[in-house]
Design a protein around this motif. Structure first.
Motif, PDB file in Angstrom:
ATOM      1  N   LEU A  95       3.807  46.461  10.490  1.00  0.00           N
ATOM      2  CA  LEU A  95       4.947  47.307  10.147  1.00  0.00           C
ATOM      3  C   LEU A  95       6.069  47.139  11.165  1.00  0.00           C
ATOM      4  N   LEU A  96       5.733  47.200  12.450  1.00  0.00           N
ATOM      5  CA  LEU A  96       6.756  47.065  13.484  1.00  0.00           C
ATOM      6  C   LEU A  96       7.378  45.676  13.473  1.00  0.00           C
ATOM      7  N   ALA A  97       6.578  44.656  13.150  1.00  0.00           N
ATOM      8  CA  ALA A  97       7.120  43.303  13.087  1.00  0.00           C
ATOM      9  C   ALA A  97       8.115  43.154  11.938  1.00  0.00           C
ATOM     10  N   ALA A  98       7.843  43.838  10.831  1.00  0.00           N
ATOM     11  CA  ALA A  98       8.722  43.729   9.658  1.00  0.00           C
ATOM     12  C   ALA A  98      10.001  44.535   9.820  1.00  0.00           C
ATOM     13  N   PHE A  99       9.959  45.581  10.652  1.00  0.00           N
ATOM     14  CA  PHE A  99      11.119  46.446  10.859  1.00  0.00           C
ATOM     15  C   PHE A  99      11.428  46.474  12.358  1.00  0.00           C
ATOM     16  N   PRO A 100      12.044  45.430  12.878  1.00  0.00           N
ATOM     17  CA  PRO A 100      12.244  45.316  14.336  1.00  0.00           C
ATOM     18  C   PRO A 100      13.149  46.391  14.921  1.00  0.00           C
ATOM     19  N   ALA A 101      13.898  47.116  14.096  1.00  0.00           N
ATOM     20  CA  ALA A 101      14.737  48.189  14.616  1.00  0.00           C
ATOM     21  C   ALA A 101      13.916  49.395  15.054  1.00  0.00           C
ATOM     22  N   ILE A 102      12.665  49.473  14.594  1.00  0.00           N
ATOM     23  CA  ILE A 102      11.794  50.569  15.006  1.00  0.00           C
ATOM     24  C   ILE A 102      11.247  50.240  16.394  1.00  0.00           C
ATOM     25  N   PRO A 103      11.490  51.081  17.381  1.00  0.00           N
ATOM     26  CA  PRO A 103      11.113  50.719  18.753  1.00  0.00           C
ATOM     27  C   PRO A 103       9.621  50.818  19.035  1.00  0.00           C
ATOM     28  N   ALA A 104       8.916  51.710  18.314  1.00  0.00           N
ATOM     29  CA  ALA A 104       7.489  51.935  18.574  1.00  0.00           C
ATOM     30  C   ALA A 104       6.914  52.732  17.413  1.00  0.00           C
ATOM     31  N   ALA A 105       5.600  52.921  17.422  1.00  0.00           N
ATOM     32  CA  ALA A 105       4.963  53.663  16.334  1.00  0.00           C
ATOM     33  C   ALA A 105       5.398  55.127  16.326  1.00  0.00           C
ATOM     34  N   ASN A 106       5.753  55.670  17.480  1.00  0.00           N
ATOM     35  CA  ASN A 106       6.342  57.006  17.582  1.00  0.00           C
ATOM     36  C   ASN A 106       7.801  56.839  18.001  1.00  0.00           C
ATOM     37  N   TYR A 107       8.712  57.401  17.213  1.00  0.00           N
ATOM     38  CA  TYR A 107      10.127  57.240  17.545  1.00  0.00           C
ATOM     39  C   TYR A 107      10.938  58.389  16.966  1.00  0.00           C
ATOM     40  N   ALA A 108      12.129  58.576  17.504  1.00  0.00           N
ATOM     41  CA  ALA A 108      13.026  59.652  17.085  1.00  0.00           C
ATOM     42  C   ALA A 108      14.394  59.084  16.750  1.00  0.00           C
ATOM     43  N   VAL A 109      15.024  59.657  15.722  1.00  0.00           N
ATOM     44  CA  VAL A 109      16.381  59.267  15.334  1.00  0.00           C
ATOM     45  C   VAL A 109      17.150  60.550  15.025  1.00  0.00           C
ATOM     46  N   THR A 110      18.465  60.458  15.102  1.00  0.00           N
ATOM     47  CA  THR A 110      19.324  61.587  14.746  1.00  0.00           C
ATOM     48  C   THR A 110      20.137  61.213  13.524  1.00  0.00           C
ATOM     49  N   MET A 111      20.193  62.125  12.555  1.00  0.00           N
ATOM     50  CA  MET A 111      20.930  61.889  11.316  1.00  0.00           C
ATOM     51  C   MET A 111      21.686  63.155  10.960  1.00  0.00           C
ATOM     52  N   ALA A 112      22.998  63.051  10.909  1.00  0.00           N
ATOM     53  CA  ALA A 112      23.850  64.151  10.455  1.00  0.00           C
ATOM     54  C   ALA A 112      23.505  65.470  11.141  1.00  0.00           C
ATOM     55  N   GLY A 113      23.311  65.426  12.458  1.00  0.00           N
ATOM     56  CA  GLY A 113      23.066  66.630  13.219  1.00  0.00           C
ATOM     57  C   GLY A 113      21.643  67.147  13.192  1.00  0.00           C
ATOM     58  N   VAL A 114      20.719  66.394  12.602  1.00  0.00           N
ATOM     59  CA  VAL A 114      19.310  66.766  12.537  1.00  0.00           C
ATOM     60  C   VAL A 114      18.491  65.673  13.199  1.00  0.00           C
ATOM     61  N   LEU A 116      15.021  63.624  13.549  1.00  0.00           N
ATOM     62  CA  LEU A 116      13.811  63.248  12.829  1.00  0.00           C
ATOM     63  C   LEU A 116      12.873  62.573  13.811  1.00  0.00           C
ATOM     64  N   LEU A 117      11.674  63.132  13.958  1.00  0.00           N
ATOM     65  CA  LEU A 117      10.680  62.579  14.879  1.00  0.00           C
ATOM     66  C   LEU A 117       9.529  62.023  14.057  1.00  0.00           C
ATOM     67  N   CYS A 118       9.391  60.706  14.061  1.00  0.00           N
ATOM     68  CA  CYS A 118       8.376  60.010  13.279  1.00  0.00           C
ATOM     69  C   CYS A 118       7.150  59.769  14.154  1.00  0.00           C
ATOM     70  N   CYS A 119       6.011  60.294  13.728  1.00  0.00           N
ATOM     71  CA  CYS A 119       4.798  60.275  14.541  1.00  0.00           C
ATOM     72  C   CYS A 119       3.711  59.441  13.876  1.00  0.00           C
ATOM     73  N   ASP A 120       3.013  58.691  14.670  1.00  0.00           N
ATOM     74  CA  ASP A 120       1.868  57.910  14.198  1.00  0.00           C
ATOM     75  C   ASP A 120       0.632  58.801  14.233  1.00  0.00           C
ATOM     76  N   SER A 121       0.010  58.999  13.066  1.00  0.00           N
ATOM     77  CA  SER A 121      -1.222  59.786  13.005  1.00  0.00           C
ATOM     78  C   SER A 121      -2.409  58.942  12.569  1.00  0.00           C
ATOM     79  N   THR A 122      -2.284  57.623  12.632  1.00  0.00           N
ATOM     80  CA  THR A 122      -3.361  56.756  12.157  1.00  0.00           C
ATOM     81  C   THR A 122      -4.417  56.555  13.242  1.00  0.00           C
TER      82      THR A 122
END
Length: 258
Positions: A95-114, A116-122
Motif C-alpha cells: 500500500l505504501l509503495a503504491a501511494f508514495p505520498a503517504i509517509p507511514a502506516a499512521n499519518y495525519a492530514v488537515t482538510m478544510a480546518g479538520v 484526519l488521523l489515519c491509524c493502522d489497526s492491522t
C-alpha cells in the motif's frame, strides 16, 4: 419537500469527509471495480462535494501490487484528496509503495480546518486487529488540541453485537479509549471491517462503522456468517466546529431534487 429553517441555519462552514470502506478490489472481478466506480460517481454527483475521502481498509482482496495500482488509477478520477489506510486484507508495504505520498502506516492530514488521523489497526496474519501505535496517536492529537479531529482505522473499537464478526474485532480497545478521552476535539472515530453501518458512544465521542462499497454482511444478532443483499454504501461525515453528523448512503441511490 420543505427543509426546516432550523436545519439550515444551524450549520456554518461545514467540512464534509466522505468514507469508503472494504472495497476488496481484485484485477479479475469487474463487479468490484464497478461498485467502486458507482461509489465515486455518487460522491461526484453530490450538490456539495466532499472536501476529502478516507478509505478505511480492505482496499484490496489479496494485498497485491497490481490491485493497488488498480485502486490508484480509479482514485485518480476524484478531484479531491483521497487518504487510504490498511485493513486485514491489505499489505501495508505494498500500500505504501503504491501511494508514495503517504509517509507511514499512521499519518495525519488537515482538510478544510479538520484534522484526519489515519491509524493502522492491522495485525499481520490475523483477521482481527489492534491499534498499532497509541503513543503516536496521542502525540499527534496533542499537536492541535483546538482543531476538530476525526480518527480513522479499519477495525472498530467496539462490538457490534454480532458474535461471528466481533470474534475478529479490535483487541484491547481500552488503549484507544484512553487516548480519545484525553482529547475532546475528536468528533468522530470511524472504522470499516464489518461491511455495515453502525453507531456507538465511545470514550466521550461517537464511533461509527461504514458500509462496504462491495458487499454487505448479514448482521442479524445470533445469525450465521452470511452476505446480505443490501446494496453497497458509503458514509458522509459533516463536521461544523466541534459538532458532527454522519449519514449512511446506498451508492445505488439516484439523487432527486427537493
Amino acid at each position: 419537500m420543505v427543509i426546516p429553517h432550523a436545519l439550515v441555519v444551524g450549520w456554518g462552514a461545514m467540512t464534509i469527509l466522505a468514507q469508503l470502506s472494504d472495497l476488496h478490489l481484485t484485477v479479475d472481478d469487474p463487479a468490484r471495480v464497478r461498485s467502486l466506480r458507482t461509489a465515486l460517481a455518487t460522491l461526484l454527483a453530490l450538490a456539495t462535494p466532499p472536501d476529502a475521502v478516507v478509505l478505511t481498509g480492505d482496499l484490496t482482496d489479496h494485498g497485491r501490487p497490481e490491485e493497488y495500482a488498480l485502486l490508484r488509477d480509479e482514485l485518480a478520477r476524484l478531484p479531491i484528496p483521497a487518504h487510504p489506510l490498511p485493513g486485514n486484507h491489505d499489505d501495508v508495504a505494498a500500500l505504501l509503495a503504491a501511494f508514495p505520498a503517504i509517509p507511514a502506516a499512521n499519518y495525519a492530514v488537515t482538510m478544510a480546518g479538520v484534522r484526519l488521523l489515519c491509524c493502522d489497526s492491522t495485525v499481520s496474519g490475523q483477521d482481527g486487529g489492534a491499534l498499532s501505535d497509541p503513543e503516536w496517536l496521542d502525540a499527534a492529537l496533542a499537536e492541535e488540541p483546538g482543531t476538530p479531529s476525526v480518527v480513522a482505522m479499519h477495525h472498530p473499537p467496539y462490538e457490534i453485537g454480532v458474535g461471528w464478526i466481533d470474534a475478529m474485532g479490535h483487541a484491547r480497545p481500552e488503549r484507544l479509549a484512553d487516548v480519545i478521552a484525553r482529547h475532546p476535539q475528536v468528533v468522530r472515530v470511524i472504522a470499516g471491517h464489518v461491511h455495515a453501518g453502525s453507531v456507538r458512544a465511545f470514550a466521550g465521542t461517537v464511533a461509527t462503522t461504514c458500509p462496504s462499497t462491495y458487499r454487505q454482511l448479514h448482521i442479524d444478532p445470533g445469525g450465521r456468517p452470511a452476505l446480505s443483499d443490501a446494496p453497497p454504501g458509503l458514509a458522509l461525515h459533516l463536521i461544523d466546529g466541534m459538532s458532527a453528523v454522519t449519514h449512511f448512503r446506498p451508492v445505488e441511490e439516484t439523487p432527486e431534487p427537493v
